[in-house]
Motif scaffolding. Structure first.
Motif, short mmCIF file in Angstrom:
data_model
loop_
_atom_site.label_atom_id
_atom_site.label_comp_id
_atom_site.label_asym_id
_atom_site.label_seq_id
_atom_site.Cartn_x
_atom_site.Cartn_y
_atom_site.Cartn_z
N SER A 141 40.13 38.71 41.22
CA SER A 141 40.76 37.44 40.85
C SER A 141 40.28 36.97 39.48
O SER A 141 41.08 36.48 38.66
CB SER A 141 40.43 36.39 41.92
OG SER A 141 40.97 35.14 41.56
N ARG A 147 42.38 36.56 36.01
CA ARG A 147 42.37 35.35 35.18
C ARG A 147 42.05 35.68 33.73
O ARG A 147 42.65 35.12 32.81
CB ARG A 147 41.35 34.36 35.74
CG ARG A 147 41.27 33.04 34.96
CD ARG A 147 42.63 32.38 34.87
NE ARG A 147 42.61 31.16 34.07
CZ ARG A 147 43.68 30.63 33.50
NH1 ARG A 147 44.87 31.23 33.63
NH2 ARG A 147 43.60 29.53 32.80
N GLN A 155 45.10 37.07 32.16
CA GLN A 155 46.06 35.99 31.89
C GLN A 155 45.68 35.20 30.65
O GLN A 155 46.54 34.85 29.83
CB GLN A 155 46.14 35.06 33.11
CG GLN A 155 46.78 35.70 34.33
CD GLN A 155 46.63 34.83 35.57
OE1 GLN A 155 45.81 33.91 35.61
NE2 GLN A 155 47.44 35.12 36.58
N VAL A 181 34.67 32.23 32.53
CA VAL A 181 35.12 33.15 33.58
C VAL A 181 34.32 34.46 33.52
O VAL A 181 33.96 35.03 34.56
CB VAL A 181 36.63 33.43 33.44
CG1 VAL A 181 37.08 34.51 34.44
CG2 VAL A 181 37.44 32.17 33.66
#
Length: 247
Positions: free
Chosen positions: A16, A20, A23, A167
């Motif tokens: 995940s 991200r 993205q 992140v």
């Protein structure tokens, strides 16, 4: 390969976070300001080329005007000298007087023609100067737009980079808690499978390839030990079981 169910679940968390990051990178590359800056830069290049050409023409015209004005001044000075000779009474020969008067008339005509040339050059120079002023203003306007777009792009990139850094740190922590051999397999599959190395089994469907498992495959999954690392038979990604797998 075997791994604790909790470790396999954390692998989904890593996936995940990787999704991200992808993205964020895609968003960074797709910022509308990129195309805007490229278009404005192209416009600036064209306008600056036109401006340089206009400035060169203005410079050439300025030299042409200076030359024409010098020609007028030379004729005027000669005409003045001839008139002074005529008025002095020093020339008594009728023939010489006639020649001098004829030259004064000729010089007057020549001066008039040259003054017309000066006026024509001045008009052309004025037109070119207006063109230079117009292009200078357009270059300034487009440059301002490009600067504004660049500032917006830089601000957006900074925000995205800041989020990506956050992140990334989170991913390092989560990935550090996953067994090394499982992470190695995940990274290998992620490189081969378009950035997705692990997928959840949700309602009997692999979320990696979006295909539903058939009865035989489901029975094999049901029979597998909880710590067995499963692979999707269709896409070969790591298939992670959860409470929502529909088994």
């Amino acid at each position: 390969m075997n791994a604790a169910p909790a470790d396999q679940i954390r692998l989904l968390d890593v996936q995940s976070l990787d999704r991200r990051l992808s993205q964020l990178e895609h968003k960074r590359q797709s910022l509308p300001e990129h195309a805007e800056i490229e278009s404005l830069t192209k416009d600036l290049t064209q306008l600056r080329d036109l401006l340089v050409a206009a400035q060169t023409e203005e410079s050439d015209t300025a030299r042409e005007q200076t030359k024409a004005e010098q020609d007028v001044d030379q004729v005027r000075q000669r005409a003045t000298r001839d008139q002074q000779r005529l008025d002095s009474g020093a020339i008594t020969s009728p023939k010489d007087l006639e020649n001098l008067q004829r030259e004064i008339v000729s010089l007057a005509k020549r001066q008039g023609d040259l003054e017309d040339i000066v006026l024509e050059v001045m008009e052309r120079r004025e037109s070119v100067q207006e063109r230079v002023a117009e292009l200078t203003e357009r270059v300034s306007s487009v440059q301002a737009k490009a600067d504004a777009a660049t500032a917006r792009r830089d601000a957006a990139e900074q925000e995205l980079d800041s989020e990506a850094a956050s992140v990334t740190k989170e991913r390092e922590v989560v990935a550090g808690s996953v067994p090394a051999d499982l992470m190695k397999l995940y990274e290998k599959l992620r490189a081969q499978q378009g950035g997705v190395g692990a997928a959840r089994l949700f309602q009997r469907r692999c979320e990696g390839c979006q295909l539903e498992l058939n009865i035989t495959e489901l029975n094999e999954v049901r029979a597998a030990a909880p710590d067995t690392v499963l692979r999707c038979e269709n896409c070969r990604r790591i298939l992670v079981r959860t409470s929502e797998s529909g088994l």
